[in-house]
Each structure stands twice: as C-alpha cells, then as structure tokens.
Motif scaffolding. Structure first.
Motif, PDB file in Angstrom:
ATOM      1  N   ARG A 242      48.317 -56.038  50.412  1.00 19.30           N
ATOM      2  CA  ARG A 242      47.689 -57.244  50.934  1.00 19.30           C
ATOM      3  C   ARG A 242      46.895 -57.972  49.851  1.00 19.30           C
ATOM      4  NH1 ARG A 242      44.625 -55.834  56.283  1.00 19.30           N
ATOM      5  NH2 ARG A 242      43.253 -54.824  54.766  1.00 19.30           N
ATOM      6  N   ASP A 243      46.311 -57.205  48.928  1.00 23.92           N
ATOM      7  CA  ASP A 243      45.550 -57.798  47.831  1.00 23.92           C
ATOM      8  C   ASP A 243      46.419 -58.111  46.617  1.00 23.92           C
ATOM      9  OD1 ASP A 243      43.287 -57.731  49.323  1.00 23.92           O
ATOM     10  OD2 ASP A 243      42.348 -56.051  48.273  1.00 23.92           O
ATOM     11  N   GLY A 244      47.720 -57.865  46.736  1.00 21.70           N
ATOM     12  CA  GLY A 244      48.626 -58.203  45.647  1.00 21.70           C
ATOM     13  C   GLY A 244      48.578 -57.248  44.473  1.00 21.70           C
ATOM     14  N   ALA A 245      48.145 -56.005  44.702  1.00 26.27           N
ATOM     15  CA  ALA A 245      48.052 -55.031  43.610  1.00 26.27           C
ATOM     16  C   ALA A 245      49.448 -54.630  43.129  1.00 26.27           C
ATOM     17  CB  ALA A 245      47.287 -53.802  44.071  1.00 26.27           C
ATOM     18  N   VAL A 246      49.581 -54.431  41.832  1.00 25.15           N
ATOM     19  CA  VAL A 246      50.865 -54.022  41.253  1.00 25.15           C
ATOM     20  C   VAL A 246      50.716 -52.797  40.346  1.00 25.15           C
ATOM     21  CG1 VAL A 246      51.882 -56.323  41.371  1.00 25.15           C
ATOM     22  CG2 VAL A 246      50.567 -55.669  39.340  1.00 25.15           C
ATOM     23  N   LYS A 247      49.515 -52.234  40.272  1.00 24.22           N
ATOM     24  CA  LYS A 247      49.280 -51.081  39.394  1.00 24.22           C
ATOM     25  C   LYS A 247      49.297 -49.793  40.195  1.00 24.22           C
ATOM     26  CE  LYS A 247      46.276 -51.217  36.120  1.00 24.22           C
ATOM     27  NZ  LYS A 247      44.989 -51.309  35.387  1.00 24.22           N
ATOM     28  N   GLU A 248      50.093 -48.849  39.756  1.00 23.75           N
ATOM     29  CA  GLU A 248      50.153 -47.523  40.359  1.00 23.75           C
ATOM     30  C   GLU A 248      50.435 -46.513  39.253  1.00 23.75           C
ATOM     31  OE1 GLU A 248      53.302 -47.477  43.209  1.00 23.75           O
ATOM     32  OE2 GLU A 248      54.809 -48.195  41.811  1.00 23.75           O
ATOM     33  N   TRP A 249      50.046 -45.283  39.499  1.00 18.79           N
ATOM     34  CA  TRP A 249      50.275 -44.217  38.528  1.00 18.79           C
ATOM     35  C   TRP A 249      51.708 -43.711  38.634  1.00 18.79           C
ATOM     36  CZ3 TRP A 249      46.790 -44.046  35.008  1.00 18.79           C
ATOM     37  CH2 TRP A 249      45.430 -44.148  35.288  1.00 18.79           C
ATOM     38  N   CYS A 250      52.249 -43.276  37.512  1.00 18.24           N
ATOM     39  CA  CYS A 250      53.467 -42.482  37.566  1.00 18.24           C
ATOM     40  C   CYS A 250      53.148 -41.164  38.274  1.00 18.24           C
ATOM     41  CB  CYS A 250      54.005 -42.236  36.162  1.00 18.24           C
ATOM     42  SG  CYS A 250      54.486 -43.750  35.269  1.00 18.24           S
ATOM     43  N   LYS A 251      54.149 -40.411  38.646  1.00 17.93           N
ATOM     44  CA  LYS A 251      53.941 -39.249  39.505  1.00 17.93           C
ATOM     45  C   LYS A 251      53.268 -38.100  38.744  1.00 17.93           C
ATOM     46  CE  LYS A 251      54.397 -37.281  43.522  1.00 17.93           C
ATOM     47  NZ  LYS A 251      53.475 -37.671  44.595  1.00 17.93           N
ATOM     48  N   PHE A 252      51.948 -37.929  38.973  1.00 16.81           N
ATOM     49  CA  PHE A 252      51.223 -36.858  38.272  1.00 16.81           C
ATOM     50  C   PHE A 252      50.855 -35.700  39.190  1.00 16.81           C
ATOM     51  CE2 PHE A 252      47.673 -39.765  39.502  1.00 16.81           C
ATOM     52  CZ  PHE A 252      46.899 -38.889  40.237  1.00 16.81           C
TER      53      PHE A 252
ATOM     54  N   ASP B 250      66.241 -45.520  38.514  1.00 13.59           N
ATOM     55  CA  ASP B 250      66.579 -44.504  37.518  1.00 13.59           C
ATOM     56  C   ASP B 250      65.647 -43.302  37.555  1.00 13.59           C
ATOM     57  OD1 ASP B 250      68.724 -46.075  36.064  1.00 13.59           O
ATOM     58  OD2 ASP B 250      67.023 -47.440  35.878  1.00 13.59           O
ATOM     59  N   GLY B 251      64.833 -43.213  38.597  1.00 11.52           N
ATOM     60  CA  GLY B 251      63.913 -42.097  38.721  1.00 11.52           C
ATOM     61  C   GLY B 251      62.503 -42.457  38.304  1.00 11.52           C
ATOM     62  N   VAL B 252      61.565 -41.689  38.793  1.00 12.86           N
ATOM     63  CA  VAL B 252      60.142 -41.916  38.509  1.00 12.86           C
ATOM     64  C   VAL B 252      59.717 -41.048  37.333  1.00 12.86           C
ATOM     65  CG1 VAL B 252      57.810 -41.689  39.442  1.00 12.86           C
ATOM     66  CG2 VAL B 252      59.677 -42.460  40.928  1.00 12.86           C
ATOM     67  N   PRO B 253      59.000 -41.585  36.360  1.00 10.46           N
ATOM     68  CA  PRO B 253      58.445 -40.736  35.298  1.00 10.46           C
ATOM     69  C   PRO B 253      57.507 -39.678  35.882  1.00 10.46           C
ATOM     70  CG  PRO B 253      58.347 -43.049  34.675  1.00 10.46           C
ATOM     71  CD  PRO B 253      58.735 -43.022  36.117  1.00 10.46           C
ATOM     72  N   LEU B 254      57.666 -38.446  35.435  1.00  6.53           N
ATOM     73  CA  LEU B 254      56.866 -37.329  35.923  1.00  6.53           C
ATOM     74  C   LEU B 254      55.854 -36.927  34.854  1.00  6.53           C
ATOM     75  CD1 LEU B 254      59.735 -35.086  37.384  1.00  6.53           C
ATOM     76  CD2 LEU B 254      58.542 -36.999  38.483  1.00  6.53           C
ATOM     77  N   VAL B 255      54.624 -36.690  35.286  1.00  5.99           N
ATOM     78  CA  VAL B 255      53.548 -36.319  34.369  1.00  5.99           C
ATOM     79  C   VAL B 255      53.018 -34.956  34.806  1.00  5.99           C
ATOM     80  CG1 VAL B 255      51.362 -37.021  33.348  1.00  5.99           C
ATOM     81  CG2 VAL B 255      52.972 -38.765  34.154  1.00  5.99           C
TER      82      VAL B 255
ATOM     83  N   TRP C 196      54.647 -33.131  27.976  1.00  2.00           N
ATOM     84  CA  TRP C 196      54.176 -33.072  29.349  1.00  2.00           C
ATOM     85  C   TRP C 196      54.568 -34.283  30.193  1.00  2.00           C
ATOM     86  CZ3 TRP C 196      50.218 -36.787  30.248  1.00  2.00           C
ATOM     87  CH2 TRP C 196      49.693 -37.359  29.087  1.00  2.00           C
ATOM     88  N   ILE C 197      55.427 -35.154  29.644  1.00  4.03           N
ATOM     89  CA  ILE C 197      55.918 -36.323  30.374  1.00  4.03           C
ATOM     90  C   ILE C 197      57.439 -36.302  30.368  1.00  4.03           C
ATOM     91  CG2 ILE C 197      55.923 -38.848  30.531  1.00  4.03           C
ATOM     92  CD1 ILE C 197      53.317 -38.812  28.882  1.00  4.03           C
ATOM     93  N   PHE C 198      58.040 -36.481  31.539  1.00  2.57           N
ATOM     94  CA  PHE C 198      59.498 -36.487  31.662  1.00  2.57           C
ATOM     95  C   PHE C 198      59.940 -37.772  32.337  1.00  2.57           C
ATOM     96  CE2 PHE C 198      63.255 -35.889  34.312  1.00  2.57           C
ATOM     97  CZ  PHE C 198      64.166 -35.341  33.416  1.00  2.57           C
TER      98      PHE C 198
ATOM     99  N   GLY D 269      65.626 -37.747  31.753  1.00  2.00           N
ATOM    100  CA  GLY D 269      66.235 -36.860  30.770  1.00  2.00           C
ATOM    101  C   GLY D 269      65.521 -36.769  29.440  1.00  2.00           C
ATOM    102  N   HIS D 270      64.428 -37.497  29.280  1.00  2.00           N
ATOM    103  CA  HIS D 270      63.677 -37.494  28.022  1.00  2.00           C
ATOM    104  C   HIS D 270      62.305 -36.864  28.238  1.00  2.00           C
ATOM    105  CE1 HIS D 270      66.492 -40.343  25.992  1.00  2.00           C
ATOM    106  NE2 HIS D 270      66.667 -40.769  27.233  1.00  2.00           N
ATOM    107  N   TRP D 271      61.872 -36.063  27.254  1.00  2.00           N
ATOM    108  CA  TRP D 271      60.549 -35.439  27.289  1.00  2.00           C
ATOM    109  C   TRP D 271      59.682 -36.050  26.199  1.00  2.00           C
ATOM    110  CZ3 TRP D 271      59.056 -31.878  30.935  1.00  2.00           C
ATOM    111  CH2 TRP D 271      60.081 -31.313  31.717  1.00  2.00           C
ATOM    112  N   PHE D 272      58.410 -36.292  26.533  1.00  2.00           N
ATOM    113  CA  PHE D 272      57.490 -36.935  25.602  1.00  2.00           C
ATOM    114  C   PHE D 272      56.195 -36.131  25.511  1.00  2.00           C
ATOM    115  CE2 PHE D 272      60.119 -40.144  27.621  1.00  2.00           C
ATOM    116  CZ  PHE D 272      60.600 -40.883  26.549  1.00  2.00           C
ATOM    117  N   SER D 273      55.595 -36.127  24.323  1.00  2.00           N
ATOM    118  CA  SER D 273      54.344 -35.396  24.103  1.00  2.00           C
ATOM    119  C   SER D 273      53.118 -36.296  24.216  1.00  2.00           C
ATOM    120  CB  SER D 273      54.354 -34.722  22.725  1.00  2.00           C
ATOM    121  OG  SER D 273      54.482 -35.696  21.698  1.00  2.00           O
TER     122      SER D 273
END
Length: 245
Positions: A99-109, A135-140, A215-217, A220-224
């Motif tokens: 309702r407030d037009g927010a567009v910011k959300e966390w990736c799945k932590f 294409d899937g949600v980034p996982l943290v 610790w981030i996926f 198919g890619h893993w990131f430090s």
C-alpha cells in the motif's frame, strides 16, 4: 523489510502453491510476498504504529479516519475499513508495504535448516515463481527457520560452530555434489563415526560445503561476499530485486 517468502502467494493458476495465493486484498502488489520475520530501524516505527492502530481501531468500529506518516515532511490522510488481510500479522505487513509502494525486501536469509546440510545439491531455481523470481531466489545462509526439532538442531549447530572455529582442511571430503551418509543424524554411518571423535568434526564439516567460505547461493553460483553478487547473472532472465544483508 521482510525476507522473501519461500512461496510467492501470487502464482499462476495450476502451478505449484497457486492454491495458497493471497486473496485478502485486491490492490497493486509492489513486490513478492514476504515472510513475517521483519527487520526494522526507528524509521519504521510510524509505519508499525499506524498499522497496529488501524487494526485496533477497525476491530471496534470497522472504519476509522487515520493519518499515515510517510516521512517527516509529509502526511497522508485516509479512511481505513476492515479487510480480510487484517486477520494476522504477516498479511497486514505485506499489504501495508504494498500500500505504501515499498519495493525493498531481503533475499531469503531465514532458511529451512535442512538446506544447511545438502552440500552442493541445492536446486538451481530454488523457491522460484513465474512473476517475481523466475530463476530462483538468492539464498543467504545466515539463520534458520522452522527449527522445531531441538535435538537435531542442537546437534547440527554444535558441529557447525566447531567447523567455524577449527577450519579443517576440506580437501579430503568425498567427491561429488551429494552430502555423505554421515550427514544424516542417527544413520549407521553417522553413529559409527561418533565413536572416533578426532575424525568426527572434520568429516561433518564436509556436509556444509561450501557454506563455510561461500554463504550466498543464487542459481547455481556460490559467493563469499555480498559485493560479489551481481544484479543479474549471465544465465538468468530477470534482475535480482531482493537485497543482501
């Protein structure tokens, strides 16, 4: 901000979890359904206070004239009425943000704890949907959700903590993507390995490869580091819209 939920509640009819679509509000959705695991600073207090006041007020009169403080320089008057989204906190948080037009959300932590011991066998398009994250949600790998089995969670957290302290050499870990049988608590292989404490921790650290270093996926890619995660990957169809902690 809310982390992305594991289901979008906004899926095309006939697809997985479409029967769980949210129908308690008919307005515009500005982002995917979020899980009611919010993070906030003091800037969010007017939003949370107004949401609570709205719910409290309509429970008596079903309508009220309120004021929503959007920032320190602007106020918006509106009349709120009872809606089906007012039955629980997660519904109200999502609708309030849309309702407030927010567009910011966390990736799945806030991940299911079983994901911590699947080693490299993580679905490429984990938690995908056709609209927001095709294409899937980034996982943290920061925190766990649905940790109701205390013995299993305590067991797993204990050796994850030891792995972080000891930093064993993982070159001796079994080849392949799958987690070895010793990663399943209570299995014969795991019980036998417990009889050799000097080998147990090193072997169990293989279960969480490569989460100790990366610790981030995402797809198919893993990131430090979060700085290394691009807005879009070469092999995905849509830019990442969630934020990384």
């Amino acid at each position: 901000m809310l982390p992305v939920h594991w289901m979008s509640r906004d899926e095309q009819e006939g697809l997985l979890y479409a029967d769980m679509n949210f129908k308690g509000w008919s307005g515009v959705r500005t982002m995917r359904w979020g899980h009611a695991h919010p993070t906030w600073t003091f800037w969010a207090l007017p939003f949370l206070t107004d949401l609570l006041f709205e719910r409290y007020s309509v429970s008596f009169s079903r309508t009220f004239s309120g004021i929503r403080v959007q920032d320190e320089n602007r106020q918006t008057k509106r009349v709120a009425k009872w809606g089906d989204f007012m039955y629980e906190d997660e519904d109200m948080l999502n609708v309030g943000l849309w309702r407030d037009g927010a567009v910011k959300e966390w990736c799945k932590f806030d991940l299911e704890w079983e994901l911590y011991k699947q080693r490299f066998e993580v679905d490429v398009d984990m938690m995908h949907d056709t609209k927001w994250y095709p294409d899937g949600v980034p996982l943290v790998f920061l925190s766990m959700h649905n940790t109701k089995t205390f013995e299993s969670i305590d067991w797993m957290l204990s050796w994850i903590a030891r792995c972080h302290v000891l930093q064993p050499n993982l070159d001796a870990c079994p080849r392949g993507a799958a987690a070895p049988p010793t990663c399943l608590e209570g299995q014969l292989e795991e019980r036998e390995l417990r009889l050799r404490p000097e080998q147990y921790t090193a072997a169990m650290c293989c279960c969480i490869q490569p989460r100790l270093e990366n610790w981030i996926f995402w797809h198919g890619h893993w990131f430090s580091k979060r700085e290394d995660v691009p807005g879009i990957l070469p092999n995905v169809s849509k830019k990442r819209t969630c934020s990384l902690p």
